[in-house]
Design an enzyme around this catalytic site. Structure first.
Site, PDB file in Angstrom:
ATOM      1  N   LYS A 139       0.835  -1.201   0.000  1.00 57.03           N
ATOM      2  CA  LYS A 139       0.000   0.000   0.000  1.00 57.03           C
ATOM      3  C   LYS A 139       0.868   1.249   0.000  1.00 57.03           C
ATOM      4  O   LYS A 139       0.590   2.229  -0.708  1.00 57.03           O
ATOM      5  CB  LYS A 139      -0.937  -0.009   1.218  1.00 57.03           C
ATOM      6  N   GLN A 172      -4.960  -1.798   9.588  1.00 49.81           N
ATOM      7  CA  GLN A 172      -4.820  -3.113   8.966  1.00 49.81           C
ATOM      8  C   GLN A 172      -5.452  -4.197   9.840  1.00 49.81           C
ATOM      9  O   GLN A 172      -5.202  -4.257  11.044  1.00 49.81           O
ATOM     10  CB  GLN A 172      -3.325  -3.406   8.722  1.00 49.81           C
ATOM     11  N   ASP A 216     -11.305   2.575   3.949  1.00 47.41           N
ATOM     12  CA  ASP A 216     -11.456   1.120   3.858  1.00 47.41           C
ATOM     13  C   ASP A 216     -12.924   0.726   3.652  1.00 47.41           C
ATOM     14  O   ASP A 216     -13.224  -0.375   3.205  1.00 47.41           O
ATOM     15  CB  ASP A 216     -10.987   0.483   5.184  1.00 47.41           C
TER      16      ASP A 216
HETATM   17  N1  GUN Z   1      -7.044  -7.180   5.759  1.00 47.28           N
HETATM   18  C1  GUN Z   1      -7.347  -7.867   4.624  1.00 47.28           C
HETATM   19  N2  GUN Z   1      -7.899  -7.050   3.703  1.00 47.28           N
HETATM   20  C2  GUN Z   1      -7.952  -5.827   4.267  1.00 47.28           C
HETATM   21  C3  GUN Z   1      -8.422  -4.567   3.796  1.00 47.28           C
HETATM   22  O1  GUN Z   1      -8.929  -4.402   2.678  1.00 47.28           O
HETATM   23  N3  GUN Z   1      -8.290  -3.531   4.675  1.00 47.28           N
HETATM   24  C4  GUN Z   1      -7.763  -3.688   5.922  1.00 47.28           C
HETATM   25  N4  GUN Z   1      -7.691  -2.640   6.701  1.00 47.28           N
HETATM   26  N5  GUN Z   1      -7.325  -4.842   6.372  1.00 47.28           N
HETATM   27  C5  GUN Z   1      -7.427  -5.905   5.547  1.00 47.28           C
END
Ligand code: GUN
Length: 294
Positions: A53, A97, A120
């Protein structure tokens, strides 16, 4: 039939160029889109997603700031970081996350994110707005799936989509988005999960199968009809002694056999994964433009 490979990496690249152009315009107007990322603990898959990211933000010209807390961090420490991102005018989007080492606090932590920074798409207000079809941040993985379908010319209108998996991150929001009366929706949706009896009887009826169970070998060739489209959201690490780091990534579908029967399929890696990050950049830019009505 041998399936067309739906190249998520290429589609993601196209979209990232569009996003970078948008970022350049915003910067010229004095706004640098900013993303705050919180990683708690040292789950290797989460570490790797967060690194991906950050690199993508940098390439698009988006400012990103990462805060790392140890797995022992308290709820108060986690909430203090979210609060600092909430108040920081340089941070337009916030990403915590998941999974958190203590999953019991996830919903409370997510609910503490300002909804207008919830890039998100996991905050209850965001989820509620999505459910009602109101403008909001769409969750990144399901939105990435819809963009792959759209940009590959695969219509959802009137299609029967069978989703295998009911997670809050993928299966359930995707089912909702596909069922909306909208350009990316208008599908008939069936959702299967761990308590579904005879999953194959549903997947065999599908025009589009979405594998989002988080388990390898969930979708085998005998479970789809000839010519179906298969979107594989799975990212599973399987041991591979010949690989550099001792593992390789596989999806939820048996790619080699399914590709001989499907008309189109997303590979793993290089399918849905790059789209998830792209939609995060998309939402961060939208947040910086303050497009989301509250
Ligand atoms: N863990 C797996 N996929 C995601 C996501 O799209 N966002 C976040 N914050 N955590 C994740």
């Amino acid at each position: 039939m041998t399936a067309k490979i739906l190249d998520g990496k290429l589609i993601a690249q196209e979209m990232r160029e569009e996003i970078a152009a948008e970022v350049a315009k915003l910067k010229a107007a004095g706004i640098t889109p900013g993303l705050g990322v919180l990683l708690v603990g040292d789950n290797p898959a989460s570490r790797s997603y967060v690194t991906g990211k950050e690199k993508a933000c940098e390439a698009a010209g988006i400012y990103s700031r990462e805060v790392l807390l140890t797995a022992a961090a308290s709820k108060a420490e986690i909430m203090a970081v979210v609060d600092s991102f909430n108040k920081d005018p340089q941070i337009h989007g916030i990403l915590v996350q998941l999974p958190l080492p203590d999953s019991s606090i996830e919903q409370e932590v997510i609910a503490s994110i300002r909804p207008d920074k919830d890039v998100d798409g996991f905050h209850p207000v965001t989820v509620g707005r999505m459910m009602l079809g109101l403008p909001t941040f769409l969750p990144c993985t399901p939105h990435g799936v819809l963009q792959i379908l759209k940009r590959s010319g695969i219509p959802t209108d009137g299609a029967h989509v069978v989703i295998v998996g009911r997670s809050n991150i993928v299966g359930r929001p995707l089912a909702n988005m596909l069922s909306q009366k909208s350009a990316l929706g208008n599908a008939t949706v069936t959702m299967c999960h761990t308590r579904t009896k005879n999953v194959a009887q549903y997947t065999r009826q599908a025009d589009i199968v979405v594998a989002a169970a988080g388990r390898p070998h969930t979708i085998t060739a005998d479970m789809i009809r000839e010519g179906a489209v298969v979107i594989d959201v799975g990212v599973n690490r399987v041991e591979d002694k010949t690989a550099k780091n001792g593992f390789r990534l596989v999806g939820d579908a048996d790619f080699n056999e399914v590709k001989e029967k499907a008309s189109a399929i997303t590979p793993v890696p290089g399918g849905v994964g790059p789209m998830t990050i792209t939609m995060l950049l998309f939402n961060t830019v939208a947040a910086a433009r303050n497009l989301r009505p509250t």
